[in-house]
Design a protein around this motif. Structure first.
Motif, PDB file in Angstrom:
ATOM      1  N   PHE A  37       0.613  -1.180   0.034  1.00 51.87           N
ATOM      2  CA  PHE A  37       0.096  -0.093  -0.021  1.00 51.87           C
ATOM      3  C   PHE A  37       0.802   1.243   0.071  1.00 51.87           C
ATOM      4  N   PHE A  38       2.126   1.144   0.268  1.00 54.94           N
ATOM      5  CA  PHE A  38       2.942   1.988   0.377  1.00 54.94           C
ATOM      6  C   PHE A  38       3.934   2.236  -0.790  1.00 54.94           C
ATOM      7  N   LYS A  39       3.792   1.069  -1.694  1.00 51.64           N
ATOM      8  CA  LYS A  39       4.733   0.798  -2.843  1.00 51.64           C
ATOM      9  C   LYS A  39       5.969   0.554  -2.168  1.00 51.64           C
ATOM     10  N   TRP A  40       6.177  -0.036  -1.081  1.00 48.83           N
ATOM     11  CA  TRP A  40       7.572  -0.419  -0.567  1.00 48.83           C
ATOM     12  C   TRP A  40       7.619  -1.799  -0.440  1.00 48.83           C
ATOM     13  N   THR A  41       8.682  -2.516  -0.581  1.00 50.08           N
ATOM     14  CA  THR A  41       9.118  -4.032  -0.487  1.00 50.08           C
ATOM     15  C   THR A  41       9.694  -4.200   1.053  1.00 50.08           C
ATOM     16  N   ALA A  93      -4.126   9.787   7.265  1.00 51.60           N
ATOM     17  CA  ALA A  93      -3.810   9.232   5.761  1.00 51.60           C
ATOM     18  C   ALA A  93      -3.099  10.270   4.878  1.00 51.60           C
ATOM     19  N   PHE A  94      -3.415  11.679   5.266  1.00 53.10           N
ATOM     20  CA  PHE A  94      -2.752  12.574   4.546  1.00 53.10           C
ATOM     21  C   PHE A  94      -1.197  12.468   4.864  1.00 53.10           C
ATOM     22  N   CYS A 100       5.085   8.790   1.788  1.00 54.59           N
ATOM     23  CA  CYS A 100       5.097   7.893   0.529  1.00 54.59           C
ATOM     24  C   CYS A 100       5.736   8.817  -0.495  1.00 54.59           C
ATOM     25  N   TYR A 101       5.108  10.239  -0.660  1.00 54.56           N
ATOM     26  CA  TYR A 101       5.566  11.067  -1.639  1.00 54.56           C
ATOM     27  C   TYR A 101       7.186  11.465  -1.568  1.00 54.56           C
ATOM     28  N   THR A 102       7.710  11.632  -0.368  1.00 54.56           N
ATOM     29  CA  THR A 102       8.862  11.899   0.037  1.00 54.56           C
ATOM     30  C   THR A 102       9.555  10.812  -0.372  1.00 54.56           C
ATOM     31  N   HIS A 103       9.239   9.398  -0.568  1.00 57.14           N
ATOM     32  CA  HIS A 103      10.041   8.311  -0.947  1.00 57.14           C
ATOM     33  C   HIS A 103       9.818   7.923  -2.401  1.00 57.14           C
ATOM     34  N   ASN A 109      -2.215   5.862  -3.146  1.00 55.21           N
ATOM     35  CA  ASN A 109      -3.116   5.008  -2.032  1.00 55.21           C
ATOM     36  C   ASN A 109      -3.479   5.604  -1.060  1.00 55.21           C
ATOM     37  N   HIS A 110      -3.168   6.800  -0.428  1.00 53.68           N
ATOM     38  CA  HIS A 110      -3.672   7.413   0.768  1.00 53.68           C
ATOM     39  C   HIS A 110      -4.323   8.392   0.381  1.00 53.68           C
ATOM     40  N   TRP A 111      -3.676   9.528  -0.583  1.00 51.66           N
ATOM     41  CA  TRP A 111      -4.349  10.681  -0.881  1.00 51.66           C
ATOM     42  C   TRP A 111      -5.733  10.533  -1.480  1.00 51.66           C
TER      43      TRP A 111
END
Length: 129
Positions: A37-41, A93-94, A100-103, A109-111
């Motif tokens: 959901f954060f596009k992280w692994t 959520a924001f 996520c934006y800073t990464h 997925n949150h905004w």
């Protein structure tokens, strides 16, 4: 009828609460999936993966708390308290989206749902009555 009296608003709040509880359970039981959901692994290094899984569990507990807070406000509180609790959840959520934006990815997925929390919450507060 004033907007704060719309019957659908508490139902929407309960739907958001259910989503938060579901996301929290998922984060605790399936940390690797929750990170999507954060596009992280999940890191490949064992120590880093264990730390990421632990932090994902913390995130899961936070989400379950938010869901339970929304249920509590919906059941025992006022529409105004439910509205402010939704607005507070939208701030989370924001913030998740900003992180996520800073990464570099995953903010959508949150905004995508954060404004919905804000709108439903603001209507419940009676601000537009």
């Amino acid at each position: 009828m004033p907007p704060s009296q719309l019957a659908a608003l508490p139902h929407a709040a309960n739907a958001f609460a259910t989503l938060f509880v579901g996301f929290g359970i998922n984060a605790i039981l399936r940390p690797e999936h929750a990170l999507t959901f954060f596009k992280w692994t999940l890191p490949t290094n064992t120590a880093d993966a264990e730390m990421a899984s632990s932090m994902t569990a913390v995130y899961g507990v936070r989400d379950i708390f938010m869901g339970l807070a929304l249920y509590s406000a919906a059941i025992w509180g006022t529409k105004k308290s439910l509205g402010w609790t939704l607005i507070a959840a939208s701030a989370v959520a924001f913030a998740d989206g900003y992180i996520c934006y800073t990464h570099g990815q995953g903010q959508g997925n949150h905004w995508g749902y954060a404004p919905l929390l804000t709108i439903v919450g603001t209507l419940l507060t009676g601000l537009f009555d």
